[in-house]
Design a protein around this motif. Sequence first.
Motif, mmCIF file in Angstrom:
data_model
loop_
_atom_site.group_PDB
_atom_site.id
_atom_site.type_symbol
_atom_site.label_atom_id
_atom_site.label_comp_id
_atom_site.label_asym_id
_atom_site.label_seq_id
_atom_site.Cartn_x
_atom_site.Cartn_y
_atom_site.Cartn_z
ATOM 1 N N ASP A 36 -1.427 0.680 9.291
ATOM 2 C CA ASP A 36 -2.489 -0.206 9.865
ATOM 3 C C ASP A 36 -3.171 0.365 11.033
ATOM 4 O O ASP A 36 -3.301 0.987 11.936
ATOM 5 N N ASP A 37 -4.333 -0.760 11.738
ATOM 6 C CA ASP A 37 -4.566 -0.975 12.594
ATOM 7 C C ASP A 37 -4.203 -0.570 13.838
ATOM 8 O O ASP A 37 -4.468 -0.106 14.762
ATOM 9 N N HIS A 38 -2.507 -0.953 14.221
ATOM 10 C CA HIS A 38 -1.887 -0.226 15.163
ATOM 11 C C HIS A 38 -0.734 0.934 14.833
ATOM 12 O O HIS A 38 -0.388 1.152 15.552
ATOM 13 N N HIS A 48 -3.463 -5.902 5.389
ATOM 14 C CA HIS A 48 -4.355 -4.567 5.712
ATOM 15 C C HIS A 48 -5.197 -4.458 4.622
ATOM 16 O O HIS A 48 -6.060 -3.673 4.523
ATOM 17 N N LYS A 98 -8.466 -5.839 5.148
ATOM 18 C CA LYS A 98 -8.768 -5.898 6.519
ATOM 19 C C LYS A 98 -8.877 -6.699 6.837
ATOM 20 O O LYS A 98 -9.691 -7.000 7.795
ATOM 21 N N LEU A 99 -7.894 -7.059 7.041
ATOM 22 C CA LEU A 99 -7.163 -8.464 8.018
ATOM 23 C C LEU A 99 -6.184 -7.801 9.244
ATOM 24 O O LEU A 99 -6.328 -9.313 9.838
ATOM 25 N N ASP A 100 -5.689 -7.197 9.242
ATOM 26 C CA ASP A 100 -4.817 -6.210 10.098
ATOM 27 C C ASP A 100 -5.057 -6.018 11.931
ATOM 28 O O ASP A 100 -5.422 -4.615 12.184
ATOM 29 N N ASN A 101 -5.979 -7.093 12.358
ATOM 30 C CA ASN A 101 -6.736 -6.977 13.132
ATOM 31 C C ASN A 101 -6.089 -8.691 14.356
ATOM 32 O O ASN A 101 -5.321 -9.762 13.540
ATOM 33 N N ASN A 102 -6.298 -8.482 15.481
ATOM 34 C CA ASN A 102 -5.752 -9.695 16.099
ATOM 35 C C ASN A 102 -6.405 -11.250 15.765
ATOM 36 O O ASN A 102 -5.386 -12.311 15.195
ATOM 37 N N ARG A 129 -4.800 -11.762 12.041
ATOM 38 C CA ARG A 129 -2.969 -12.205 12.045
ATOM 39 C C ARG A 129 -2.978 -13.106 13.205
ATOM 40 O O ARG A 129 -2.035 -13.797 13.227
#
Length: 480
Positions: free
Chosen positions: A123-125, A374, A377-381, A384
């Motif tokens: 994911d983005d992290h 993910h 495309k919502l695995d951002n601050n 979450r």
Amino acid sequence: MFNATVGNINNLLWGSGQLLIYILVFAGFWFSFKLKFVQFAHFRHMFFVMKNSTKGDSAGISSFQALCTGLSARVGTGNLAGVSVAISLGGAGAVFWMWVIAFLGMATGFAESILGQLYKVKDDHKEYRGGPAYYIKMGLNKPWLAVAFAICLFLGYGFSFSAMQANTISDALNHALDIPHMYSGLAITLFAGVIVMGGFKSIARFAELVVPFMGIAYILAALTVAALNIEHIPALIGDILASAFGLQEAGAGALGAAIKNGIQRGLYSNEAGAGSVPHASASASPTPNHPVAQGYVQMLGVFVDTVVLCTCTAVIILLADLPMSGEMEGIRLTQDAMTAHIGDGGVYFVAAAITLFAFTSVVANYAYAESNLHLFKLDNNLGRGIYTSCYLAMVLWGANASLFHVWAMADMALGLMTLVNIFAIVQLTPTIKALFKDYCQQRTNQMSLPAQSQIKPEISFSAQNIDYQGKLYSGIWDKK
């Protein structure tokens, strides 16, 4: 009209239609046969894989943490109340059929967890995520079906199931200690928020600390009860077996009730085939570094949940020798049984057990749904933050609400998830078999070396070595 539609779907899936029971039993036999009855042939190896499973890395949690996270979601009210329902409706013989479906479910859990590992993404992290939605999209190339699964998962594990578990905790504390629902709801929401804000790794660390403690404590309680009633154990085992095969006076009717309720409650408890545990499997960095290693880990999870912990509840209930009316009884039967063994403290012990079991499910449910952000495309601050706010609001609401309609929604979501997941993993059977063959071949080569050999090659996976369906996420398995 909406309630009627949900009710009709649930009746087909779980009620008189019993479609899911037939499908899950078929899946258990299917994968047992295709994987050469791995749950029996490799039973000892399952424990061996766990020996070196406590180390993760920057991208993934350890295999032991993945096991504990999976058990966090599996081990819940089903292990206490679900067994009570099975015994009250199906008699002692239901316990035997719970064991049968657990061993079949071990093969299904093995298969779906392998796929969760193989088709995982970052994911983005830069942390591992995965689950049925990912192997449906990447392995079967059916993105629309992956989205449908993820939506059902959010409705079920993301919101409804967490609300139900919070309601169970607040009811137990209100019954045992007279704590108002609002106060317990606020406490549950606060503690859950602190844990889930740290992400999947925080949830895994919490599970690693709490799950072994609560599991061992419950097993010790059951062993103590068994030791105090040791002279009755042979008769208890005989009663389970006789009732399981309809050898008692009630005959065929009792046999049918034992099979139906034992299988149904076993399936509810261990979740094998539902598509939930692959999310925990995908988040791990397994040892050895091969997708099949995580299959063994989660196969052990099915065994511990149903064969070990559900049996503990059954021992406590059956040794209490309480009168059975033949009507459905839930957690109060377990409370009454424990009270019969240890006095008034039994109510408090069961309340404490429910609180721990259900709370770990609350936080694990969050992790499963969060793994699918993910996909959208919502695995951002922002993504979450929105999901976490909705999740915590549902937990607080659930602790104070009457959840008849939410139960129906959750059952429908779980049922539809299971249908989609079983369809997917059966379609991906060639990949599962290829992975299993590759692992077994490497293990055979390793064991064939002389005992005095100083250097033995480690089992590891390379995507170039097998023919898999679909495509894999770049940069995870394509490196040697």
